[in-house]
Design a protein around this motif. Sequence first.
Motif, PDB file in Angstrom:
ATOM      1  N   GLY A   8       0.771  -1.233   0.000  1.00 13.62           N
ATOM      2  CA  GLY A   8       0.000   0.000   0.000  1.00 13.62           C
ATOM      3  C   GLY A   8       0.804   1.288   0.000  1.00 13.62           C
ATOM      4  N   GLY A   9       2.119   1.220  -0.023  1.00 18.88           N
ATOM      5  CA  GLY A   9       2.899   2.443  -0.053  1.00 18.88           C
ATOM      6  C   GLY A   9       2.773   3.151  -1.391  1.00 18.88           C
ATOM      7  N   GLY A  10       3.386   4.319  -1.485  1.00 20.29           N
ATOM      8  CA  GLY A  10       3.344   5.058  -2.737  1.00 20.29           C
ATOM      9  C   GLY A  10       3.670   6.514  -2.548  1.00 20.29           C
ATOM     10  N   LEU A  11       3.355   7.285  -3.570  1.00 23.13           N
ATOM     11  CA  LEU A  11       3.615   8.727  -3.581  1.00 23.13           C
ATOM     12  C   LEU A  11       2.297   9.478  -3.399  1.00 23.13           C
ATOM     13  N   SER A  19      -3.244   4.262   2.778  1.00 23.38           N
ATOM     14  CA  SER A  19      -3.550   3.158   3.672  1.00 23.38           C
ATOM     15  C   SER A  19      -2.531   2.061   3.450  1.00 23.38           C
ATOM     16  N   LEU A  20      -1.884   1.629   4.514  1.00 22.35           N
ATOM     17  CA  LEU A  20      -0.927   0.530   4.464  1.00 22.35           C
ATOM     18  C   LEU A  20      -1.555  -0.710   5.100  1.00 22.35           C
ATOM     19  N   THR A  81      -4.116  -2.708   9.443  1.00 25.93           N
ATOM     20  CA  THR A  81      -4.116  -1.574   8.521  1.00 25.93           C
ATOM     21  C   THR A  81      -3.722  -0.298   9.244  1.00 25.93           C
ATOM     22  N   LEU A  82      -2.895   0.488   8.587  1.00 23.33           N
ATOM     23  CA  LEU A  82      -2.532   1.810   9.097  1.00 23.33           C
ATOM     24  C   LEU A  82      -3.097   2.839   8.127  1.00 23.33           C
ATOM     25  N   GLN A  83      -4.134   3.522   8.553  1.00 25.67           N
ATOM     26  CA  GLN A  83      -4.728   4.587   7.749  1.00 25.67           C
ATOM     27  C   GLN A  83      -4.019   5.887   8.098  1.00 25.67           C
TER      28      GLN A  83
END
Length: 124
Positions: A8-11, A19-20, A81-83
């Motif tokens: 779920g990572g990204g820019l 959200s990870l 989940t880490l929001q």
Amino acid sequence: QVSVVESGGGLVQAGGSLSLTCTASGRTFLMYRVGWLRQAPGKEREFVASINWSSNSRTYYAENIKCRFIITKDYPANTVTLQMNYLEPNDTGVYYCAAGYAGRDGRSSEYDYWGQGTQVTVSS
């Protein structure tokens, strides 16, 4: 053994959300707590948030998160989940999911099983 994998990572631009997800497998009944930690370029890895896994669902957050992040778990799905909301450039770094046994402080950075990490980049 327990395995954890992040996704779920990204820019994202400053002020945005990501959200990870951490997916656990193996002997997940061994886990007492699952946490998220991050490492910014040139800095040491630091605690972000954690949640108790198999007992209560107590959560812990780093002081500098300031209620912007929310950690939740889906016990049947073996996911945490880490929001992350209102992201700031200082939130940039590699985010790691980790699982650990009991006996440590909720904001400890000591864990027994680690994922490979996922990159989060917040542009200003």
